[in-house]
Design an enzyme around this catalytic site. Structure first.
Site, PDB file in Angstrom:
ATOM      1  CB  SER A 110      -0.852  -0.039   1.276  1.00 31.84           C
ATOM      2  OG  SER A 110      -0.487  -0.136   2.466  1.00 31.84           O
ATOM      3  CG  ASP A 168      -4.055   5.684   6.599  1.00 32.41           C
ATOM      4  OD1 ASP A 168      -2.759   5.243   6.820  1.00 32.41           O
ATOM      5  OD2 ASP A 168      -4.657   5.069   5.488  1.00 32.41           O
ATOM      6  CG  HIS A 190      -0.909   4.027   4.209  1.00 29.73           C
ATOM      7  ND1 HIS A 190      -2.081   3.701   4.749  1.00 29.73           N
ATOM      8  CD2 HIS A 190      -0.089   3.153   3.929  1.00 29.73           C
ATOM      9  CE1 HIS A 190      -1.953   2.412   4.284  1.00 29.73           C
ATOM     10  NE2 HIS A 190      -1.168   1.753   3.804  1.00 29.73           N
TER      11      HIS A 190
END
Length: 406
Positions: free
Chosen positions: A71, A361, A364
């Site tokens: 991610s 978040d 990240h």
């Protein structure tokens, strides 16, 4: 609270909100703004932004950029998968060039976006988010999938993802298509001169070792586990080498012990990082750097660099004021202490200004952090984190050896 409970809460909350989802083929919208990218900064970048693109697409420094990872660099793969690991709804992408969610786990750009521009290339499309034509893939492909790890089953509790080994297989499929269209010699030339960027490994801790999947902690001490990860990565890089890949950037794991999720889970009193987790990352960096040194000696003509994301990230956290950050522990988007309890699923959960936050978040960073990391990978502008050289030196070194023919 365990992950399954968090996922259940996610489902319940998501039913209460109706958010705009990513375009089916977000690259089409991104292509519409490519012409302005070389002269404009990311919308969320302030005047003190550490990076602004200056290259033009007409004279790329390399023929293509190929991205493998999780991610940290997923640009839309998981939009097409059945998974909880998705970033196809606002507020994700709100500060991106298109102001639309694209599948990037960030408020704006991810590191490979900044690096593509520095290399004189357009943003690289997701493997699953383009038409599959050679024309779409000629400047590179992003195979990264959120939730993926070096271990095949890392992140499987989140749903579907494309694992490290599966992404390498997708690279094989791409090269075969190139060969059928361009011929073997032209394909070999393109691949050997392109840059391959690998950013994977965080999920092997987050979704495997730290969750003690298959009782792994009783079988492997952290040091042995790290050696296993490095050995697996080494084999996959060898597989890429056998496909004519010669220039590789290997990114190390982030200091996830400082991530808002673990600050919440380990009940950090004043935002202190969870040292037991960060120590594992430090150990992996040691093992991985040695692995890269070994590969460089073994693989004739290969140019492989290792970039220490942990070192760069800790520099930002410790010297946050110098970089213009005043929120170092709380995520911009989320709920709970440090906004690390519930994942980001609604614009109402996000702060109004992400540019002064380090974390976007639970796990990240914001795009301002990504810009700094990209600068360090490219030239060591803020901190020398790549060994034995930075990406700019790697590209220049190749250019001195031979004139480009693409």
């Amino acid at each position: 609270m365990d992950s399954p409970v968090i996922f259940a809460v996610f489902v319940l909350i998501s039913l209460l909100f109706s958010q705009q989802t990513a375009l089916e083929y977000p690259q089409e919208l991104i292509n519409g703004v490519q012409d302005s990218l070389t002269s404009e900064m990311s919308p969320s970048q302030s005047a003190q932004s550490p990076s602004s693109p200056s290259q033009t697409f007409s004279s790329p420094l390399v023929p293509a950029l190929f991205v493998i990872g999780d991610s940290s660099v997923d640009c839309g793969t998981n939009n097409f998968l059945g998974t909880f690991a998705r970033a196809d709804r606002l507020p994700y992408g709100r500060d991106f060039d298109t102001h639309q969610p694209t599948g990037r786990f960030c408020n704006g750009r991810i590191p490979v976006d900044f690096l593509a521009l520095k290399l004189g290339l357009p943003f690289v499309p997701s493997y699953l988010g383009q038409t599959g034509s050679v024309e779409d893939m000629i400047h590179g492909v992003n195979y990264a999938s959120a939730g993926a790890g070096i271990i095949f089953t890392s992140g499987s509790e989140l749903g579907q993802h494309i694992s490290f080994s599966q992404q390498v297989q997708q690279v094989v499929d791409t090269f075969q298509q190139f060969i059928l269209t361009m011929g073997e010699e032209a394909t070999s030339e393109l691949i050997s001169n392109s840059v391959f960027y690998i950013s994977i490994g965080n999920n092997d801790y987050i979704h495997y070792y730290l969750r003690n999947v298959s009782n792994v902690q009783s079988l492997y001490l952290p040091w042995s586990f790290n050696q296993f990860l490095a050995s697996t990565m080494k084999q996959e890089i060898k597989n890429l080498y056998n496909m004519k890949v010669r220039r590789v950037v290997v990114m190390g794991p982030a200091p996830i012990g400082c991530a808002p999720y673990y600050l919440w889970r380990y009940k950090s009193e004043n935002g202190e990082c969870v040292q037991i987790i960060n120590n594992m990352i430090l150990e992996f960096n040691f093992v991985a750097r040695f692995m890269v040194e070994e590969l460089t000696k073994e693989l004739v003509g290969a140019n492989i660099i290792y970039c220490d994301v942990f070192e760069a990230s800790m520099d930002i956290i410790k010297n946050n004021a110098r970089y213009g950050f005043n929120v170092t522990t709380d995520a911009c988007c989320g709920l709970g202490k440090y906004r690390g309890w519930i994942i980001c699923i609604s614009p109402e959960m996000a702060c109004s200004n992400a540019s002064n936050h380090i974390w976007w978040d639970q796990f990240h960073p914001t795009d301002r952090v990504n810009a700094i990391l990209a600068d360090n990978v490219w030239s060591g502008l803020h901190a020398e984190i790549c060994y034995p050289m930075n990406l700019q030196s790697m590209v220049a070194h190749k250019a001195r050896d031979q004139e480009p023919s693409w």
